[in-house]
Enzyme design. Structure first.
Site: not given
Ligand code: TXE
Length: 482
Positions: A150, A282, A462
């Site tokens: 994001n 977020c 953080e």
């Molecule tokens: O995030 P992911 P996604 C929320 C938001 C969104 C949902 C899913 O609601 O719809 O999360 O988003 C890595 N081991 N936020 O699927 O999967 C991945 O490659 C290690 C909130 O895109 O959580 C990426 O680099 N790493 C949020 C990072 O984790 C893993 C921002 C985030 O991906 C992994 C984004 C694993 N098993 C989405 N699986 C915020 N808090 O700002 C994924 N990744």
């Protein structure tokens, strides 16, 4: 078509197995580059390079580490226009947002932790007249920084900068959905004279290379920002190996509007909180709770403001709402709007996919900014993180009800409070279950403050020395002398 590379041991390296993933542009839906689909061989090379670099980097003076981070900060600043454009293309966010928020904040992160490196200190306690305790803080070694899509370069630098400042070597993994600015950043690392192996950047999927990084025995700590479900998975993997974890996860943040608020400032602030970056932050205020006595008046003014926002080509400087990040994410958001309708919510504006005027964006992933009312605190719309341009409006009756509704979710990341009553603001700030409470503002940041969530929004904080302390192992020395 441009192929991105990993950054390992100071070199831009193609993935060992030669596999790539397609990288689409959200505004057009067209593939415009490819990123490495990295695997275990790439990871082993990166960890070996980081381990080899660690003795020198951890022993370097704080001044030396600071200078490297300062050079990087300057290079990000000097290349801001190029990076902002790249981030807008890669992510779908308006170029104005990338140019005024993401890239300047990325540079500021590096600048801040360059200074923090030189100011970092450890504690000493004179226990009594002949006993002294002091604490040494050793960098951990090789640490992982996993960041989301994001705010790609902003959150990537926010994680790696304190880790590097504290003397660690880093395996960074940007989101596979938005890899471009981290790749461009790796080229800037080469220009900045970053010693080989100190920072390594691996591209690829979360379940693939992301999970392999988490499971690698050489990785001593994991700093992760992303979805709550992913955070839970990472915590489960890391727990049996006692790895240090910092998890910055989702939110369902309330904006609380009181009748005595400064009207214009509140409208502007809650609008920004709701829809910045298409609601994909977020910290976004996706639940706007309004004191019942002004509810209708505020709602009508809010609808007018939302309808005036321009959804358009992210590369057009006048666009305020760009594309959402992926086709899958757009479908998820549209599904959430359907759920809101099924739950009995009334859609006040938006409510579906839109096509901006620009011809090149005809097949892009755009969702109209959407306002919904008429839903209680327990429904899914007010409970689950949508992470898109969808805001739910509800009335509240007095402070107690405001706090009860605000706290009625599993999340506890942020809240904003809009009122001119200073006593009330202090009173409520204590009661809100949120790691960050903004009063008459939103997303103002001071990098010295702890940042992170309560409840299911994560563990750890953080920011500032707190972040640098996370990346160190404290050792206490107790001396008794005569
Ligand atoms: O995030 P992911 P996604 C929320 C938001 C969104 C949902 C899913 O609601 O719809 O999360 O988003 C890595 N081991 N936020 O699927 O999967 C991945 O490659 C290690 C909130 O895109 O959580 C990426 O680099 N790493 C949020 C990072 O984790 C893993 C921002 C985030 O991906 C992994 C984004 C694993 N098993 C989405 N699986 C915020 N808090 O700002 C994924 N990744």
């Amino acid at each position: 078509m441009e192929r991105l590379a990993n950054y390992i041991n100071g070199e831009l390296s193609p993935p060992v197995a030669g596999r790539y993933l397609d990288n689409p542009e959200p505004a057009t839906g067209l593939i415009y580059s490819q990123l490495p689909d990295s695997g275990g061989e790439d990871l082993d090379l990166a960890v070996a390079a980081a381990e080899a670099a660690f003795p020198d980097w951890s022993a370097a003076t704080a001044d030396h580490r600071a200078r490297v981070l300062q050079r990087l900060a300057r290079l990000v600043r000097d290349n801001a226009a190029m990076l902002a454009r790249a981030e807008s293309v890669d992510n779908g966010k308006p170029i104005s947002v990338a140019a005024t928020v993401d890239i300047p904040r990325a540079s500021a992160n590096l600048e801040f932790f360059a200074a923090a490196a030189t100011q970092f200190h450890s504690e000493a306690h004179a226990t009594d007249h002949n006993t002294l305790n002091y604490t040494l803080r050793h960098p951990l070694g090789v640490v992982a920084c996993i960041s989301p899509w994001n705010l790609p370069l902003y959150l990537f630098t926010w994680k790696i900068a304190p880790a590097l400042a504290a003397g660690n070597c880093v395996i960074g993994k940007p989101s596979e959905i938005t890899p471009m600015t981290a790749y461009l950043f790796s080229r800037l690392c080469q220009d900045a004279g970053m010693p080989p192996g100190v920072l390594n950047i691996l591209h690829g999927t979360g379940p693939g290379i992301g999970q392999q990084i988490v499971d690698h025995p050489g990785v001593k700590a994991i700093s992760f920002t992303g979805g709550t479900a992913t955070g839970a998975r990472i915590a489960a993997s890391a727990a049996p190996r006692f790895r240090k974890l910092s998890l910055e996860l989702g939110g369902k943040n309330p904006s609380l509007v009181f009748a005595d608020c400064d009207w214009e400032r509140t409208l502007e602030g809650t609008l920004r909180a709701g829809f910045s970056n298409q609601g994909q932050i977020c910290l976004c205020g996706s639940r706007v709770l309004v004191e019942a006595s002004i509810y209708e008046r505020f709602r009508d003014a809010f609808v007018e403001q939302v309808e005036a926002m321009t959804v358009g080509d992210p590369l057009d400087p006048d666009t305020s709402q760009g594309a959402v990040v992926s086709a899958a994410h757009m479908e998820k958001i549209l599904g959430c709007i359907d759920t809101a309708r099924q739950e009995g919510g009334r859609v006040l504006c938006g409510g579906g996919r839109v096509q901006p005027d620009a011809a090149r964006c005809r097949d892009g992933w755009f969702v109209a900014p959407t306002l919904i009312e008429g839903l209680g605190p327990d429904c899914r719309t007010n409970q689950e993180e949508i992470f898109g341009p969808v805001v739910s409006l509800s009335p509240f009756d007095g402070e107690e009800d405001a706090v009860a509704q605000a706290n009625a979710t599993r999340y506890g990341l942020a809240a904003s409070l809009w009122s001119r009553d200073v006593d009330r603001c202090h009173r409520m700030a204590r009661q809100l279950e949120a790691g960050m409470v903004w009063v008459n503002c939103w997303m103002l940041r001071d990098l010295r403050t702890p940042m992170g969530g309560m409840k299911d929004s994560g563990v750890g904080r953080e920011g500032g020395f707190e972040a640098m302390r996370f990346f160190t192992e404290p050792k206490n020395v107790c001396i008794s002398y005569r």
